[in-house]
Design an enzyme around this catalytic site. Structure first.
Site, PDB file in Angstrom:
ATOM      1  N   PHE A   1      -0.831  -8.513  -2.794  1.00  8.43           N
ATOM      2  CA  PHE A   1      -0.882  -7.638  -1.624  1.00  8.43           C
ATOM      3  C   PHE A   1       0.171  -8.120  -0.637  1.00  8.43           C
ATOM      4  CE2 PHE A   1      -2.273  -5.638   2.241  1.00  8.43           C
ATOM      5  CZ  PHE A   1      -2.628  -4.378   1.784  1.00  8.43           C
TER       6      PHE A   1
ATOM      7  N   ASP B   1       2.745   1.786  -6.173  1.00  6.74           N
ATOM      8  CA  ASP B   1       1.704   0.908  -6.704  1.00  6.74           C
ATOM      9  C   ASP B   1       1.074   1.599  -7.911  1.00  6.74           C
ATOM     10  OD1 ASP B   1      -0.446  -0.845  -7.053  1.00  6.74           O
ATOM     11  OD2 ASP B   1      -0.937  -0.947  -4.945  1.00  6.74           O
TER      12      ASP B   1
ATOM     13  N   GLU C   1       9.787   5.846  -0.191  1.00  4.83           N
ATOM     14  CA  GLU C   1       8.497   5.161  -0.255  1.00  4.83           C
ATOM     15  C   GLU C   1       8.655   3.702   0.120  1.00  4.83           C
ATOM     16  OE1 GLU C   1       5.462   5.527  -0.469  1.00  4.83           O
ATOM     17  OE2 GLU C   1       4.818   7.016  -1.902  1.00  4.83           O
ATOM     18  N   ASP C   2       7.594   3.139   0.683  1.00  4.45           N
ATOM     19  CA  ASP C   2       7.587   1.702   0.926  1.00  4.45           C
ATOM     20  C   ASP C   2       7.276   0.960  -0.370  1.00  4.45           C
ATOM     21  OD1 ASP C   2       4.938   2.615   0.839  1.00  4.45           O
ATOM     22  OD2 ASP C   2       4.295   1.505   2.599  1.00  4.45           O
TER      23      ASP C   2
ATOM     24  N   ARG D   1       2.562  -5.289  10.261  1.00  4.58           N
ATOM     25  CA  ARG D   1       3.601  -4.287  10.013  1.00  4.58           C
ATOM     26  C   ARG D   1       4.948  -4.683  10.620  1.00  4.58           C
ATOM     27  NH1 ARG D   1       2.608   0.720   8.356  1.00  4.58           N
ATOM     28  NH2 ARG D   1       0.496   0.843   9.165  1.00  4.58           N
TER      29      ARG D   1
END
Length: 145
Positions: free
Chosen positions: A116, A67, A63-64, A129
């Site tokens: 964020f 959250d 996973e990046d 990105r």
């Protein structure tokens, strides 16, 4: 197995660092999203299914960012229903402050503040990105979106 698109740079770096490379290492990609702008919608959409059978396999989900955990929990439940032998989670970023379900990564790169973040594969509306670092996106960049 990694979730696209945010984890693709992390996965590439991770795979290149594994030594020795297991002879039976397979990689697959899923496209799962729950974000609209900077907020998790709470609903996960899977646009790409796994092409590899996972029944009886040991699966590492890359996973990046973890959250709220809802998307990851949904994926793990799906993998367990498919009969995986085991499933472990590795995440580049862990945003524990926003967790809404009981799920924890087995391996965590960095604890992430409740901000964020973009870069190193993570985006905001398909922007940022390709940044070679992870940075906090200033609210003025998304408040009018």
């Amino acid at each position: 197995m990694q979730t696209l698109c945010g984890a693709f740079i992390f996965m590439a770096d991770l795979v290149r660092s594994i030594e020795p490379v297991p002879a039976d290492l397979d990689m697959d990609f899923l496209r799962i999203s729950s974000y609209v702008g900077t907020q998790s919608s709470g609903d996960s959409t899977m646009a790409m299914q796994s092409r590899l059978p996972v029944k009886g396999r040991h699966v590492l989900v890359v996973e990046d960012i973890v959250d709220t955990g809802r998307t990851l929990k949904s994926l793990i439940t799906s993998l367990q229903q498919q009969g995986v032998a085991s499933v472990k989670i590795v995440t580049l970023l862990n945003k524990q402050a926003r967790r809404m379900v009981d799920i924890q990564a087995d391996y965590v790169g960095i604890q992430c503040p409740n901000e964020f973040v973009v870069g190193y594969g993570l985006d905001f509306e398909h922007k940022y990105r390709s940044l070679p670092y992870i940075g906090i996106l200033h609210p003025k960049c998304y408040e009018l979106s």
